[in-house]
Design an enzyme around this catalytic site. Structure first.
Site, PDB file in Angstrom:
ATOM      1  N   LYS A  36      -6.819  10.805  -1.419  1.00  0.00           N
ATOM      2  CA  LYS A  36      -6.068  10.535  -0.191  1.00  0.00           C
ATOM      3  C   LYS A  36      -4.677  11.158  -0.263  1.00  0.00           C
ATOM      4  O   LYS A  36      -4.212  11.783   0.693  1.00  0.00           O
ATOM      5  CB  LYS A  36      -5.963   9.022   0.041  1.00  0.00           C
ATOM      6  N   GLY A  85       0.824  -1.205   0.000  1.00  0.00           N
ATOM      7  CA  GLY A  85       0.000   0.000   0.000  1.00  0.00           C
ATOM      8  C   GLY A  85       0.860   1.257   0.000  1.00  0.00           C
ATOM      9  O   GLY A  85       0.625   2.189  -0.774  1.00  0.00           O
ATOM     10  N   ASP A  87       8.363   7.186   9.002  1.00  0.00           N
ATOM     11  CA  ASP A  87       7.740   6.551  10.147  1.00  0.00           C
ATOM     12  C   ASP A  87       6.482   7.349  10.391  1.00  0.00           C
ATOM     13  O   ASP A  87       6.499   8.586  10.414  1.00  0.00           O
ATOM     14  CB  ASP A  87       8.638   6.556  11.385  1.00  0.00           C
ATOM     15  N   PHE A 102      -5.437   1.297   3.960  1.00  0.00           N
ATOM     16  CA  PHE A 102      -4.951   0.246   4.860  1.00  0.00           C
ATOM     17  C   PHE A 102      -4.827   0.817   6.269  1.00  0.00           C
ATOM     18  O   PHE A 102      -5.086   1.994   6.496  1.00  0.00           O
ATOM     19  CB  PHE A 102      -3.597  -0.306   4.370  1.00  0.00           C
TER      20      PHE A 102
END
EC number: 3.6.1.66
Length: 202
Positions: A176, A12, A70, A153
């Site tokens: 998105k 993803g 991250d 996801f």
């Protein structure tokens, strides 16, 4: 064609990155093409520490520029949790379904106005010579009361964007990317890319 290795095997994320990097004439590879690297430990206490560890490790091993992010979800009613532990929120055998279930459990009884949250992404590009740039992107929203949608996801089925009036899991990839923490962080990173390339090539 310059090669950039993304420090992730998450399909993803790789698909999102490729979409976001398509205008930069870069060959984008994921860690799925480097199975020998294996799982990279993320002992950092901040998103930045973990992003640096991942980017530098992959750059050192592959010899290419590596980009690592991250990212995680910060929920105000939970004092910023799950934060850096977002992927393993429900324990060592965590799955997105278990994480979402735990999040809903922990927010039981919390009213809509107090379910504010944000996705945070810190991104780092690193070279084998330890030249680095970094960026950050935030996406503000709130946690819905139930799962919905099948795009995206992770926490996407619970992350509600008030401006668009829907959860992330109901958005097209283009929508998105235009809203997301990762999209914002990557665009901020790419704004530094020309200067970064000059440093890299001296």
């Amino acid at each position: 064609m310059k090669t950039v290795v993304l420090a992730t095997s998450n399909k993803g994320k790789i698909a999102e990155f490729k979409e976001l990097l398509k205008d930069f004439e870069l060959e984008v590879k994921g860690l799925d093409e480097y199975p020998e690297i294996g799982e990279i430990p993320e002992p950092g206490e901040t998103f930045l520490e973990n992003a640096i560890i991942k980017a530098q490790t992959v750059a050192n091993i592959t010899g290419f520029i590596a980009v690592a992010d991250d990212s995680g979800l910060e929920v105000d009613a939970l004092d910023g949790r799950p934060g850096v532990y977002s992927a393993r929120y429900s324990g060592e055998d965590a799955t997105p379904a278990k994480n979402n279930s735990k999040l809903l459990d922990e927010l039981k009884g919390v009213e809509e106005a107090k379910r504010t949250a944000r996705f945070v992404c810190v991104m780092v590009a690193a070279t084998p010579d330890n030249i680095r740039i970094q960026s950050r992107g935030d996406w503000d929203g709130r946690i819905a009361f139930e799962l919905s949608g099948d795009e995206g996801f992770g926490y996407d089925p619970l992350f509600f964007d008030p401006e668009l009036g829907c959860v992330a899991a109901k958005m097209t990839r283009e929508t998105k990317n235009s809203r997301s923490h990762r999209g914002k962080a990557l665009r901020a990173l790419m704004a530094q890319w020309p200067e970064f390339q000059k440093k890299v090539h001296g």
